[in-house]
Design an enzyme around this catalytic site. Structure first.
Site, PDB file in Angstrom:
ATOM      1  N   SER A  44      -9.555   1.817   3.260  1.00 36.00           N
ATOM      2  CA  SER A  44      -8.635   2.549   2.412  1.00 36.00           C
ATOM      3  C   SER A  44      -7.658   1.802   1.613  1.00 36.00           C
ATOM      4  CB  SER A  44      -7.829   3.397   3.170  1.00 36.00           C
ATOM      5  OG  SER A  44      -6.881   2.919   4.043  1.00 36.00           O
TER       6      SER A  44
ATOM      7  N   LYS B  48       1.031  -1.176  -0.011  1.00 31.35           N
ATOM      8  CA  LYS B  48      -0.132   0.027   0.048  1.00 31.35           C
ATOM      9  C   LYS B  48       0.724   1.124  -0.034  1.00 31.35           C
ATOM     10  CE  LYS B  48      -3.855   1.722   2.866  1.00 31.35           C
ATOM     11  NZ  LYS B  48      -4.648   1.504   3.998  1.00 31.35           N
TER      12      LYS B  48
ATOM     13  N   SER C 265      -9.980  -0.966   7.286  1.00 28.67           N
ATOM     14  CA  SER C 265      -9.373  -0.717   5.934  1.00 28.67           C
ATOM     15  C   SER C 265      -8.648  -1.885   5.439  1.00 28.67           C
ATOM     16  CB  SER C 265      -8.253   0.510   6.088  1.00 28.67           C
ATOM     17  OG  SER C 265      -9.205   1.559   6.097  1.00 28.67           O
TER      18      SER C 265
END
Length: 561
Positions: free
Chosen positions: A213, A131, A237
């Site tokens: 996210s 990420k 997330s």
């Protein structure tokens, strides 16, 4: 951060709303039928040799000489180009914001090690995506999706999770898109949108959200752009994009995996964790991320060492559910009739696997810490982000890609976004930034009271109390509802699901594919007290092996005819 139930209403009031794996069974096919009848389908991606391949499958191919780390990496880079980049005949997931320019060179070095008889472990030569809030001290960028950090000086040191992956022999394939600043900027954001990466799409139905996210990590692994990805979670997330994209996701106990070198929201809830297509691969990846002993850059890891398992795969037993008392957290059901039907099937599967299903098993106080969670996150965000930026830019601020000095504080980020409103805030604003900037220091009595309330209500008087009241080994709930339509105008339309109690308590949470609603994946959450990752993975594995719900996406354009 993925919002809990009714996030926008909470925020408006100042609270947080804030070899190949088997395909699905006949029940899944029936669930797909209503969508398939009239749904529009994108141009199918080209055939891919590594569709649904596991870590074991990749290792067998490399050990047997049919492939090398270089050829595997080349294949995934070509897959990203074919599937992720927008084009006239390509789905354009926008899940990967950057590929590692050194990936092939790194893979070649790992091939040389293998040829010399050194194999570091099960991830040797296996490509992994990170990420874009996880530091890499290399030629890749770490930006949290913000243009303010694009082109900024690279971090001086790898994040601890990056160090552990390199030590394990993984090939860092690239960085994944995310909801900008881990979805902690606006009260009406669109999950998966960032100024750097644009809008990530769900590979099952392209006009649907991947949830956030860790949206890019979820969409990428679901679409077979990599076998493994690392996401981060503050509240939902990891588990929401995993559930929404048909994956296994693991949100570890706070401190089990180091947070050093990860762009923060809040140290009382942040963690990194695996996002994979199978429970076994999740167990392998978690073992690597949690390895290496205590991290001097993250004090929470010292206390967590007692909870680190030597080998999480040792707990993967198809019979792990026999005699296990499973509590049904009914307070997280009832938001969608299709999800309830999937959960009914899941509970039948648990009983068939030998579990003793206790229904209902309420989780006390789950509705009592929305406001205090939001307060804690805002207090900590201001303090933690300022500390991260100060450390990262200690060697010099440099300039970002827009030719400005790299923002060094939350206040400077707010000003940057205002100056570049057309590019950074074309659809939604930065209300959470502004609210966080207005918070006081961590010594504030208001912060200390809120943090103490959170830990008590979510932990001892929440999950722990629920487990003790019915003598339970584990609790289950739906992870997510069917993915909602992407809406850049009014933002996310989160319907329901489970994440907040485990997130606020700092306890582990594992989600595993449970079925489909109109072709959209739904996950089943397993959760319990601190440092129960090994047991939770065992339960999730037994459920996975009994049901085999994971199925590769079809890249439908829409559910509309």
């Amino acid at each position: 951060m993925t919002p809990p139930l009714d996030r926008r209403a909470f925020l408006a009031a100042g609270a947080l709303g804030a070899a190949s794996f088997a395909l699905g069974d006949a029940g899944d096919a029936a669930a797909q039928a209503p969508a398939a009848a009239g749904a529009r389908t994108a141009a199918a991606p080209p055939p891919f040799e590594f569709d649904e391949v596991t870590v074991a499958g990749l290792q067998q191919a490399m050990a047997g000489g049919r492939h090398s780390a270089v050829s595997v990496t080349q294949a995934y880079l070509a897959r990203i180009e074919a599937v992720d980049r927008p084009g006239d005949s390509r789905p354009g997931l926008r899940a990967v914001v950057e590929v590692n320019p050194d990936a092939l060179a790194d893979a070649a070095r790992l091939d040389a090690e293998r040829k010399a008889g050194r194999v570091r472990g099960p991830l040797h030569g296996v490509p992994v995506l990170l990420k874009d809030n996880i530091d890499t001290a290399d030629r890749m960028q770490t930006t949290a999706g913000s243009l303010a950090l694009v082109g900024a000086p690279a971090p001086r040191q790898d994040a601890r999770v990056t160090e552990r992956l390199r030590a394990a022999g993984a090939v860092l394939l690239g960085k994944t898109n995310l909801s900008e600043w881990a979805n902690f900027r606006s009260t009406r954001s669109s999950s998966g949108w960032s100024g750097r990466g644009g809008q990530t799409r769900n590979p099952y139905v392209l006009d649907r959200t991947p949830c956030g996210s860790s949206s890019g990590s979820g969409a990428a692994v679901a679409a077979n752009l990599a076998a493994l990805a690392v996401g981060t979670e503050t509240d939902g997330s990891i588990v929401c994009p995993s559930g929404t994209c048909g994956l296994v996701g693991v949100k570890p106990t706070l401190g089990l995996v180091s947070r050093s070198g990860i762009i923060p929201i809040a140290h009382s809830q942040d963690t990194a964790g695996p996002m994979t297509r199978t429970v076994r691969d999740a167990a392998l990846l978690l073992g690597v991320l949690a390895s290496g002993g205590a991290d001097p850059r993250d004090a929470a890891t010292a206390a967590a060492q007692r909870g680190v398992a030597a080998d999480y795969t040792a707990y993967l037993d198809p019979g792990a559910l026999r005699g296990v008392r499973v509590g049904v957290a009914r307070g997280f059901f009832g938001f969608h009739e299709g999800v309830d039907r999937v959960m009914d099937d899941a509970l039948r599967a648990l009983r068939a696997a030998g579990a003793v299903v206790v229904d209902p098993a309420p989780v006390p106080n789950a509705d009592r810490y929305g406001a205090t969670e939001n307060a804690v996150l805002q207090f900590e965000f201001r303090a933690d982000l300022n500390a991260y930026l100060a450390d990262r830019l200690r060697g010099g601020r440099g300039q970002n890609a827009l030719g400005e000095p790299t923002p060094a504080t939350l206040a400077e980020l707010i000003a940057f976004n205002e100056r570049h409103r057309g590019r950074e805030m074309p659809y939604f604003g930065q209300e959470i930034f502004v609210q966080s900037q207005a918070r006081g220091p961590l010594a504030s009595p208001a912060y200390r009271r809120a943090l103490a309330a959170n830990r008590r209500l979510a932990g001892a008087q929440g999950i722990d109390a629920a487990l003790a009241a019915r003598r339970l080994d584990v609790l289950v709930a739906p992870t997510n509802g069917p993915a909602w339509s992407i809406d850049l105008v009014t933002g996310d339309h989160f319907g329901g699901g489970y994440s907040s109690p485990s997130a606020v308590a700092g306890y582990p949470h594992v989600t595993v594919p449970a079925g489909f609603v109109h072709g959209l994946p739904v996950g089943l959450s397993f959760f319990a007290g601190a440092f129960t990752e090994a047991r939770l993975l065992g339960y999730a594995y037994a459920f996975e092996q009994a049901t085999r719900h994971r199925r590769a996406p079809e890249f439908r354009l829409s559910l509309l005819p």
